[in-house]
Scaffold this motif. Structure first.
Motif, PDB file in Angstrom:
ATOM      1  N   ASP A   6       0.805  -1.389  -0.002  1.00  0.00           N
ATOM      2  CA  ASP A   6      -0.132  -0.091   0.224  1.00  0.00           C
ATOM      3  C   ASP A   6       0.801   1.095  -0.123  1.00  0.00           C
ATOM      4  O   ASP A   6       0.321   2.565   0.010  1.00  0.00           O
ATOM      5  N   GLY A   7       2.233   0.983   0.068  1.00  0.00           N
ATOM      6  CA  GLY A   7       3.034   2.326  -0.113  1.00  0.00           C
ATOM      7  C   GLY A   7       3.117   2.935   1.369  1.00  0.00           C
ATOM      8  O   GLY A   7       3.722   3.823   1.593  1.00  0.00           O
ATOM      9  N   GLU A   8       2.983   2.164   2.387  1.00  0.00           N
ATOM     10  CA  GLU A   8       3.289   2.674   3.671  1.00  0.00           C
ATOM     11  C   GLU A   8       4.523   2.179   4.234  1.00  0.00           C
ATOM     12  O   GLU A   8       4.826   0.948   3.986  1.00  0.00           O
ATOM     13  N   PRO A   9       5.186   2.930   4.787  1.00  0.00           N
ATOM     14  CA  PRO A   9       6.739   2.527   5.338  1.00  0.00           C
ATOM     15  C   PRO A   9       6.410   1.687   6.598  1.00  0.00           C
ATOM     16  O   PRO A   9       5.732   1.755   7.443  1.00  0.00           O
ATOM     17  N   VAL A  10       7.299   0.581   6.408  1.00  0.00           N
ATOM     18  CA  VAL A  10       7.140  -0.666   7.589  1.00  0.00           C
ATOM     19  C   VAL A  10       8.721  -0.893   8.042  1.00  0.00           C
ATOM     20  O   VAL A  10       8.662  -1.852   9.006  1.00  0.00           O
ATOM     21  N   THR A  31      12.050  -3.121  11.833  1.00  0.00           N
ATOM     22  CA  THR A  31      10.953  -3.648  11.311  1.00  0.00           C
ATOM     23  C   THR A  31       9.613  -3.599  11.976  1.00  0.00           C
ATOM     24  O   THR A  31       9.708  -3.908  13.430  1.00  0.00           O
ATOM     25  N   LEU A  32       8.751  -3.061  11.376  1.00  0.00           N
ATOM     26  CA  LEU A  32       7.393  -3.019  12.227  1.00  0.00           C
ATOM     27  C   LEU A  32       6.808  -4.504  12.377  1.00  0.00           C
ATOM     28  O   LEU A  32       7.270  -5.483  11.688  1.00  0.00           O
ATOM     29  N   ARG A  33       6.312  -4.714  13.470  1.00  0.00           N
ATOM     30  CA  ARG A  33       5.814  -6.162  14.002  1.00  0.00           C
ATOM     31  C   ARG A  33       5.038  -6.703  13.020  1.00  0.00           C
ATOM     32  O   ARG A  33       4.996  -7.949  12.846  1.00  0.00           O
ATOM     33  N   SER A  34       4.314  -6.031  12.176  1.00  0.00           N
ATOM     34  CA  SER A  34       3.532  -6.714  11.139  1.00  0.00           C
ATOM     35  C   SER A  34       4.320  -7.334  10.017  1.00  0.00           C
ATOM     36  O   SER A  34       3.645  -8.078   9.278  1.00  0.00           O
ATOM     37  N   THR A  35       5.248  -6.852  10.142  1.00  0.00           N
ATOM     38  CA  THR A  35       6.299  -7.560   8.998  1.00  0.00           C
ATOM     39  C   THR A  35       6.984  -8.908   9.600  1.00  0.00           C
ATOM     40  O   THR A  35       7.784  -9.327   8.820  1.00  0.00           O
ATOM     41  N   HIS A  36       7.267  -9.093  10.639  1.00  0.00           N
ATOM     42  CA  HIS A  36       7.854 -10.078  11.475  1.00  0.00           C
ATOM     43  C   HIS A  36       7.679 -11.440  10.768  1.00  0.00           C
ATOM     44  O   HIS A  36       6.454 -11.888  10.454  1.00  0.00           O
TER      45      HIS A  36
END
Length: 178
Positions: A81-85, A108-113
């Motif tokens: 979505d083009g959001e930085p993560v 890295t944000l938790r959503s990417t772990h």
């Protein structure tokens, strides 16, 4: 039949001065998520209150980096979505006794772990070269990640400064990782 693992197609690119706000907001979100179990509420409140100043300093650092070949470089990773993560910064070593390459930070944000993004970002930021980093005590997830990537404690430790509530940290080093 086994289904292949789904990995999201994150885009990683070098940060520019125009990315300062996205970089800092992602960095602070990463600090909150990473250190929620280690750091006191005052630590998190400090970073929230300092956002405007941090954005200005990061913009200045990115502008300086654009004018300085061979200096520190930073990267941002974006989701579909083009959001930085995720973010990372690396460059020449800043420790007098360890002049090789340094990973300044990676978050890295938790959503990417578990997606492989952290590995891709590490590979982008330091490649296979000799490198070192500092890690806050009590962060086993990060320590396991770095050990998996050939890093080991080098016996050097110290206390963080007042912003980090004088928490202990230790240095890890990795020789060329081919």
């Amino acid at each position: 039949m086994t289904q292949p693992l789904l990995t999201l197609p994150y885009v990683i690119r070098q940060a520019t001065p125009d990315d300062a706000e996205a970089y800092v907001r992602t960095h602070v979100a990463g600090l909150h998520e990473t250190y929620e179990h280690i750091m006191p509420p005052e630590y998190h409140a400090y970073y929230d209150a300092e956002l405007p100043a941090l954005i200005g300093r990061r913009r200045d650092a990115f502008e300086e980096a654009a004018r300085t070949p061979g200096g520190a470089r930073s990267w941002l990773a974006f989701d579909d979505d083009g959001e930085p993560v995720a973010i990372a910064t690396s460059g020449p070593g800043r420790d007098e006794d360890r002049p090789d390459f340094e990973l300044h930070h990676i978050y890295t944000l938790r959503s990417t772990h578990g997606s492989g993004l952290g590995q891709r970002l590490l590979d982008t930021a330091i490649g296979t070269r000799d490198a070192y980093l500092w890690i806050l005590n009590g962060n086993p997830r990060a320590e396991r990640f770095y050990v998996r990537n050939g890093f080991a404690p080098d016996g050097t430790s110290m206390l963080c400064g007042p912003t980090w509530h004088h928490r202990p940290m230790f240095r890890m080093h990795r020789p060329d990782h081919q």
